[in-house]
Design a protein around this motif. Structure first.
Motif, PDB file in Angstrom:
ATOM      1  N   GLY A   1       0.828  -1.210   0.000  1.00 35.48           N
ATOM      2  CA  GLY A   1       0.000   0.000   0.000  1.00 35.48           C
ATOM      3  C   GLY A   1       0.856   1.251   0.000  1.00 35.48           C
ATOM      4  N   ALA A   2       1.985   1.192   0.730  1.00 39.89           N
ATOM      5  CA  ALA A   2       2.881   2.349   0.793  1.00 39.89           C
ATOM      6  C   ALA A   2       3.533   2.602  -0.557  1.00 39.89           C
ATOM      7  CB  ALA A   2       3.945   2.119   1.865  1.00 39.89           C
TER       8      ALA A   2
ATOM      9  N   LEU B   1       2.176   1.971  -3.449  1.00 44.30           N
ATOM     10  CA  LEU B   1       1.145   2.625  -4.257  1.00 44.30           C
ATOM     11  C   LEU B   1       0.965   4.082  -3.845  1.00 44.30           C
ATOM     12  CD1 LEU B   1      -1.703  -0.064  -4.518  1.00 44.30           C
ATOM     13  CD2 LEU B   1       0.043   0.506  -6.204  1.00 44.30           C
ATOM     14  N   PHE B   2       1.009   4.319  -2.523  1.00 41.33           N
ATOM     15  CA  PHE B   2       0.850   5.676  -1.999  1.00 41.33           C
ATOM     16  C   PHE B   2       1.970   6.576  -2.503  1.00 41.33           C
ATOM     17  CE2 PHE B   2      -0.780   8.848   0.669  1.00 41.33           C
ATOM     18  CZ  PHE B   2       0.192   9.372   1.504  1.00 41.33           C
TER      19      PHE B   2
ATOM     20  N   LEU C   1       1.235   7.555  -5.929  1.00 45.77           N
ATOM     21  CA  LEU C   1       0.190   8.584  -5.994  1.00 45.77           C
ATOM     22  C   LEU C   1       0.782   9.966  -5.727  1.00 45.77           C
ATOM     23  CD1 LEU C   1      -2.857   8.940  -6.388  1.00 45.77           C
ATOM     24  CD2 LEU C   1      -3.135   8.681  -3.928  1.00 45.77           C
ATOM     25  N   ILE C   2       1.667  10.029  -4.736  1.00 44.75           N
ATOM     26  CA  ILE C   2       2.320  11.309  -4.428  1.00 44.75           C
ATOM     27  C   ILE C   2       3.117  11.807  -5.626  1.00 44.75           C
ATOM     28  CG2 ILE C   2       4.055  12.451  -2.999  1.00 44.75           C
ATOM     29  CD1 ILE C   2       3.282  10.686  -0.698  1.00 44.75           C
TER      30      ILE C   2
ATOM     31  N   LEU D   1       2.751  11.010  -8.688  1.00 50.47           N
ATOM     32  CA  LEU D   1       1.825  11.337  -9.775  1.00 50.47           C
ATOM     33  C   LEU D   1       1.294  12.756  -9.609  1.00 50.47           C
ATOM     34  CD1 LEU D   1       0.284  10.129 -12.268  1.00 50.47           C
ATOM     35  CD2 LEU D   1      -1.553   9.540 -10.679  1.00 50.47           C
ATOM     36  N   TRP D   2       0.951  13.081  -8.381  1.00 54.47           N
ATOM     37  CA  TRP D   2       0.435  14.426  -8.071  1.00 54.47           C
ATOM     38  C   TRP D   2       1.493  15.487  -8.300  1.00 54.47           C
ATOM     39  CZ3 TRP D   2       2.007  17.142  -3.442  1.00 54.47           C
ATOM     40  CH2 TRP D   2       1.338  18.357  -3.259  1.00 54.47           C
TER      41      TRP D   2
ATOM     42  N   GLY E   1       3.837  15.511 -10.509  1.00 54.02           N
ATOM     43  CA  GLY E   1       4.033  15.840 -11.917  1.00 54.02           C
ATOM     44  C   GLY E   1       4.829  14.798 -12.670  1.00 54.02           C
ATOM     45  N   PRO E   2       4.941  14.969 -13.999  1.00 52.26           N
ATOM     46  CA  PRO E   2       5.569  13.955 -14.868  1.00 52.26           C
ATOM     47  C   PRO E   2       7.008  13.620 -14.474  1.00 52.26           C
ATOM     48  CG  PRO E   2       4.545  15.694 -16.190  1.00 52.26           C
ATOM     49  CD  PRO E   2       4.455  16.127 -14.764  1.00 52.26           C
TER      50      PRO E   2
ATOM     51  N   TYR F   1       6.936  11.486 -11.374  1.00 46.31           N
ATOM     52  CA  TYR F   1       6.381  10.177 -11.681  1.00 46.31           C
ATOM     53  C   TYR F   1       7.362   9.318 -12.459  1.00 46.31           C
ATOM     54  CZ  TYR F   1       3.037   6.575 -12.943  1.00 46.31           C
ATOM     55  OH  TYR F   1       2.395   5.365 -13.088  1.00 46.31           O
TER      56      TYR F   1
ATOM     57  N   LEU G   1       8.695   5.591 -11.750  1.00 44.11           N
ATOM     58  CA  LEU G   1       8.716   4.465 -12.685  1.00 44.11           C
ATOM     59  C   LEU G   1      10.114   3.856 -12.769  1.00 44.11           C
ATOM     60  CD1 LEU G   1       6.489   5.438 -15.755  1.00 44.11           C
ATOM     61  CD2 LEU G   1       6.012   3.821 -13.937  1.00 44.11           C
TER      62      LEU G   1
ATOM     63  N   LEU H   1      10.492   1.615  -9.958  1.00 43.05           N
ATOM     64  CA  LEU H   1       9.749   0.366 -10.129  1.00 43.05           C
ATOM     65  C   LEU H   1      10.495  -0.619 -11.015  1.00 43.05           C
ATOM     66  CD1 LEU H   1       5.927   1.125 -10.594  1.00 43.05           C
ATOM     67  CD2 LEU H   1       7.124   0.301  -8.574  1.00 43.05           C
ATOM     68  N   ARG H   2      11.269  -0.042 -11.975  1.00 45.02           N
ATOM     69  CA  ARG H   2      11.986  -0.918 -12.905  1.00 45.02           C
ATOM     70  C   ARG H   2      13.325  -1.395 -12.343  1.00 45.02           C
ATOM     71  NH1 ARG H   2      10.164   3.172 -17.623  1.00 45.02           N
ATOM     72  NH2 ARG H   2       8.060   2.333 -17.818  1.00 45.02           N
TER      73      ARG H   2
END
Lengths: 132, 253, 124
Positions: free
Chosen positions: A38-39, A41-42, A45-46, A48-49, A51-52, A55, A59, A62-63
């Motif tokens: 969940g963290a 994902l959170f 979300l932060i 994402l908010w 900006g590009p 984000y 990503l 994540l990779r």
């Protein structure tokens, strides 16, 4: 009864790390893994908010091998959570009586675990289909 | 006349002793008793008491796992001594201690007064839904209605579940698995109308909410009562009651 | 006759129901979600690498259903983990109970509010 002097043995402070309680502690920690995901994902979300650029950094994380390893561990932990969750579920329900006899809790666990597997599978297939 | 000495197989018992008048704290005593294929731990203890040390104190009665008196820790597990056989234990000394999580009165005898109070506190009797006289005839109950609560009525009050429960170990005021099994025995009985009254005794932190679903209580129960089910289904009941109580009609049973 | 004292009612049911909802949601969909977002999309196996792109993610977060999904998943997963962690830390005697409650339930509450605020801020 003038000799009464009851003796209280103290509970070992690390009882949760010894048999037969180790399995219980592992089960509880698998539930914490749910929140760790969940963290992740959170955090997404932060970023994402924000900006590009933010984000994209997310990503890239994540990779990374660290993230992939983390998610593999989280997946293993959450699968353990799934299995133990449905073992505990029948305990929270009143006895299910069919044909005058109690339905064994193991049966409820079996059916519920299969249903959960089907749900995850359905979500996976749906996502793969949507992403075509 | 020389006789060939027959080597007798023996087994060593390491027993936690405590005499309140003379001991500061418990300590282990060791006893060697003759081994027999059909011997239970209870019989071994009785052999010690009869032939080696008459001061050894322990509770027992039926010798057949129905009275619930002889619960103790055998090799670290809560077991009934009459129902635990030497042939099923691993070779080597057998460690015998009083039930975990209870104060020790003397040797293997623990304090049971609090447990009895907990049993008494949950209205352990049928509270009829409506007044009924003998002239009205007996209650009728189908096999299905019996099955709904039957396992909970099998409890022999042996307290092995309390010895297994770490949350009871941490909080001696926790009402515990055995008392909850008895509560559910009545709440699950179709003849009973006291469900809400009993639920109202277990809404607190020392009621069901001390339980964290460890579940080992049900594993050690010698009568397959499944006290974990009794406690946890009442978490569901208590949780729903927490939110739905405002919908209950005042004064309704 | 019993002289049962009516114990002070615990507020545990609130946290237990949240824990239950999060546990059920994660049991049904957790494995798939971790696979999708954490393993398949980042590596490009089975899902195109553009699956988790900024554009897609933003569209999902701006969609009302997407918002509900994100709020439910993040919040309930945190409430589930919070109860588990609180009880485990309590078993381990890791500290005063009030501190443990803030560190677990408190964090879950903050994250729930923050997620709600972020989802609004991201717009429609």
């Amino acid at each position: 009864m003038s000799e009464r002097r009851p003796y209280r043995r103290p509970m070992p402070p690390n009882w949760w790390a010894h048999a037969p309680y180790r399995a219980y502690t592992a089960r509880e920690l698998s539930g914490v893994a749910v929140a760790i995901y969940g963290a992740v994902l959170f955090a997404g979300l932060i970023s994402l908010w924000r900006g590009p650029d933010s984000y994209d950094a997310y990503l890239r994380f994540l990779r990374s091998p660290v993230s992939l390893l983390l998610h593999a561990l989280l997946l293993a932990a959450v699968l353990y959570h799934v299995v133990t969750w449905f073992q505990t579920l029948p305990k929270t329900m009143p006895k299910l009586i069919l044909d005058g006899k109690q339905v064994p809790p193991q049966k409820i666990t079996q059916i519920a675990t299969l249903a959960a597997g089907a749900c995850s599978l359905a979500l996976l297939l749906f996502t793969l289909w949507v992403a075509r | 006349m020389p006789e060939a000495a027959i080597a007798e197989k023996t087994v060593e018992l390491r027993i936690l002793r405590y005499r309140p008048a003379s001991d500061d704290r418990p300590s282990f005593g060791s006893f060697e008793v003759p081994y027999a294929e059909d011997m239970s731990v209870l019989q071994a203890l009785q052999t010690v008491k009869d032939t080696l040390d008459g001061t050894l104190s322990f509770r027992w009665s039926c010798r057949m796992a129905v009275c619930g008196s002889c619960g103790m820790m055998i090799n670290g597990k809560p077991r009934l001594a009459c129902n635990t056989f030497l042939r099923n234990l691993p070779p080597g000394p057998i460690t015998i201690e009083p039930l975990n999580n209870f104060p020790i009165e003397r040797d293997l005898v623990v304090t049971v007064g609090d447990f009895v109070k907990k049993i008494e506190s949950i209205y352990p009797y049928i509270i009829p839904k409506e007044p009924k006289t003998i002239a009205d005839g007996p209650y009728l109950q189908t096999p299905a209605q019996l099955a709904a609560y039957e396992s909970f009525s099998d409890c022999i009050n042996c307290m092995l579940c309390y010895a297994a429960c770490p949350q009871f170990g941490e909080n001696p005021d926790f009402i515990g698995p055995g008392a909850m099994a008895l509560l559910q025995r009545y709440n699950g009985d179709s003849r009973d109308g006291g469900r809400q009254k009993r639920l109202d005794t277990i809404h607190g932190e020392d009621g069901v909410w001390s339980c964290t679903a460890v579940g080992i209580c049900s594993e050690v129960c010698p009568k397959h009562v499944d006290p974990a089910n009794a406690v946890n289904q009442n978490k569901t009941n208590s949780a729903f009651d927490f939110f739905l109580r405002f919908l209950r009609k005042e004064g309704a049973r | 006759m019993s002289d049962a004292v009516q114990e002070k009612r615990s507020i545990s049911p609130i946290f237990w129901l949240l824990f239950g909802a999060g546990g059920m949601l994660s049991a049904l969909f957790g494995p798939a979600l971790i696979l999708i977002t954490g393993l398949l999309a980042p590596t490009g196996y089975g899902l195109p690498e553009s699956f988790e792109s900024y554009g897609h993610a933003l569209a999902f977060a701006q969609n009302p259903i997407g918002k509900l999904v994100l709020l439910a998943v993040v919040s309930l997963f945190f409430w589930h983990g919070a109860e588990r962690l609180y009880l485990t830390l309590k078993d381990m005697r890791a500290g005063p109970l009030l501190v443990l409650k803030f560190a677990t339930y408190g964090v879950a509450a903050v994250v729930t509010l923050a997620t709600f605020a972020l989802l609004l801020a991201i717009g429609f």
